[in-house]
Design a protein around this motif. Structure first.
Motif, PDB file in Angstrom:
ATOM      1  N   ALA A   1     -43.147 -38.975 -42.279  1.00 55.75           N
ATOM      2  CA  ALA A   1     -44.348 -38.113 -41.381  1.00 55.75           C
ATOM      3  C   ALA A   1     -45.751 -38.801 -41.906  1.00 55.75           C
ATOM      4  CB  ALA A   1     -44.172 -36.882 -41.820  1.00 55.75           C
TER       5      ALA A   1
ATOM      6  N   THR B   1     -35.683 -34.843 -48.535  1.00 54.10           N
ATOM      7  CA  THR B   1     -37.053 -34.092 -47.992  1.00 54.10           C
ATOM      8  C   THR B   1     -38.271 -35.163 -48.495  1.00 54.10           C
ATOM      9  OG1 THR B   1     -36.108 -31.943 -48.966  1.00 54.10           O
ATOM     10  CG2 THR B   1     -38.656 -32.248 -49.124  1.00 54.10           C
TER      11      THR B   1
ATOM     12  N   ARG C   1     -38.331 -37.744 -45.423  1.00 56.48           N
ATOM     13  CA  ARG C   1     -38.812 -37.313 -44.060  1.00 56.48           C
ATOM     14  C   ARG C   1     -40.265 -36.982 -44.503  1.00 56.48           C
ATOM     15  NH1 ARG C   1     -34.068 -33.279 -41.947  1.00 56.48           N
ATOM     16  NH2 ARG C   1     -32.435 -35.011 -41.721  1.00 56.48           N
ATOM     17  N   LEU C   2     -40.817 -36.438 -45.456  1.00 52.39           N
ATOM     18  CA  LEU C   2     -42.182 -36.212 -45.540  1.00 52.39           C
ATOM     19  C   LEU C   2     -42.865 -37.740 -45.661  1.00 52.39           C
ATOM     20  CD1 LEU C   2     -42.316 -33.270 -47.916  1.00 52.39           C
ATOM     21  CD2 LEU C   2     -42.880 -33.248 -45.774  1.00 52.39           C
TER      22      LEU C   2
ATOM     23  N   ARG D   1     -40.808 -27.739 -39.724  1.00 51.03           N
ATOM     24  CA  ARG D   1     -41.421 -28.933 -38.908  1.00 51.03           C
ATOM     25  C   ARG D   1     -40.954 -30.168 -39.181  1.00 51.03           C
ATOM     26  NH1 ARG D   1     -43.109 -32.591 -37.003  1.00 51.03           N
ATOM     27  NH2 ARG D   1     -44.882 -33.501 -36.131  1.00 51.03           N
ATOM     28  N   TYR D   2     -40.564 -30.412 -40.462  1.00 48.08           N
ATOM     29  CA  TYR D   2     -39.864 -31.498 -40.862  1.00 48.08           C
ATOM     30  C   TYR D   2     -38.461 -31.580 -41.037  1.00 48.08           C
ATOM     31  CZ  TYR D   2     -44.966 -32.538 -41.192  1.00 48.08           C
ATOM     32  OH  TYR D   2     -46.296 -32.593 -41.155  1.00 48.08           O
TER      33      TYR D   2
END
Length: 231
Positions: free
Chosen positions: A149, A142, A145-146, A122-123
């Motif tokens: 979101a 990581t 990007r999280l 998803r990410y």
């Protein structure tokens, strides 16, 4: 406080819906208008007010409490609040596995690997997974990007997500429920694997069982709040 109204209703306003008590708009503890983004959420909040008996008990009004938090606490501090939620990605429960016994290791892998796989797809992120309690660092990309979101959510969804994440100890679990369409009961069961294993080995404690049931109810309520906020 004593119930002072007869009827709770909703009406449309610019950008959403508001709740009325005998025709008068409800306000948050900070005196802001209690305006909700969707009719579904407004109806749920109004239903909580209607369900009160002679005494109004805020502790029995979960949707109202979450909505108040979204308006009074999250919306004015959106960036900082989102950062706090995203920080759970640094030490996500799903990345810390038991080093034994084998049955517990296998149970964690069966429940947690699919959730991590979903988040990877998803990410477009990678996760470092370890055994034991020694901290493992996640890649900056990581975490970034999280974090992006999480920051993209509106204040209401972000408020519900925060509850999902803090209860489960996992940012991935919270995102899987809100964005991935994962069954919240299965996700909650996955987050409670260690606790369930302990019960199987040592027996059930009444107090711990009641606490777990209460937390499961709060997790379910937060999932519903997020869904209605985005309906």
């Amino acid at each position: 406080m004593k119930r002072f109204y007869t009827l709770a209703s909703v009406e449309p306003v610019e950008g959403g819906w508001r709740v009325l008590l005998d025709g008068r708009p409800v306000r948050t503890p900070a005196r802001a208008p209690l305006a909700l983004p969707t009719r579904a959420l407004a109806d749920a909040v109004a239903a909580e007010w209607m369900a009160q008996s002679d005494e109004v008990r805020p502790q029995d009004m979960a949707f109202t409490g979450l909505a108040n938090a979204a308006i009074d606490q999250v919306a004015p501090n959106h960036a900082a609040f989102a950062e706090g939620v995203a920080r759970y990605g640094q030490s996500d429960l799903l990345c810390y596995r038991a080093d034994g016994p084998a049955a517990l290791v296998a149970r964690q892998a069966a429940a947690w690997d699919p959730l991590l796989d979903w988040a990877r797809g998803r990410y477009d992120v990678a996760f470092a997974v370890t055994s034991g309690i020694i901290p493992v660092a996640q890649a900056d990309e990581t975490l970034e990007r999280l974090g992006q979101a999480v920051a993209a959510f509106d204040p209401f969804t972000l408020t519900g997500l925060s509850t999902l994440v803090t209860l489960s100890g996992s940012l991935v679990c919270g995102l899987a429920v809100v964005e991935g369409g994962h069954d919240h009961e299965s996700v909650w069961a996955a987050s409670e694997i260690d606790e369930s294993w302990a019960v199987e080995q040592w027996g059930e404690d009444a107090e711990a069982s009641a606490r777990s049931a209460r937390r499961a109810g709060e997790f379910s309520m937060a999932r519903a709040f997020c869904a209605m906020s985005r309906a």
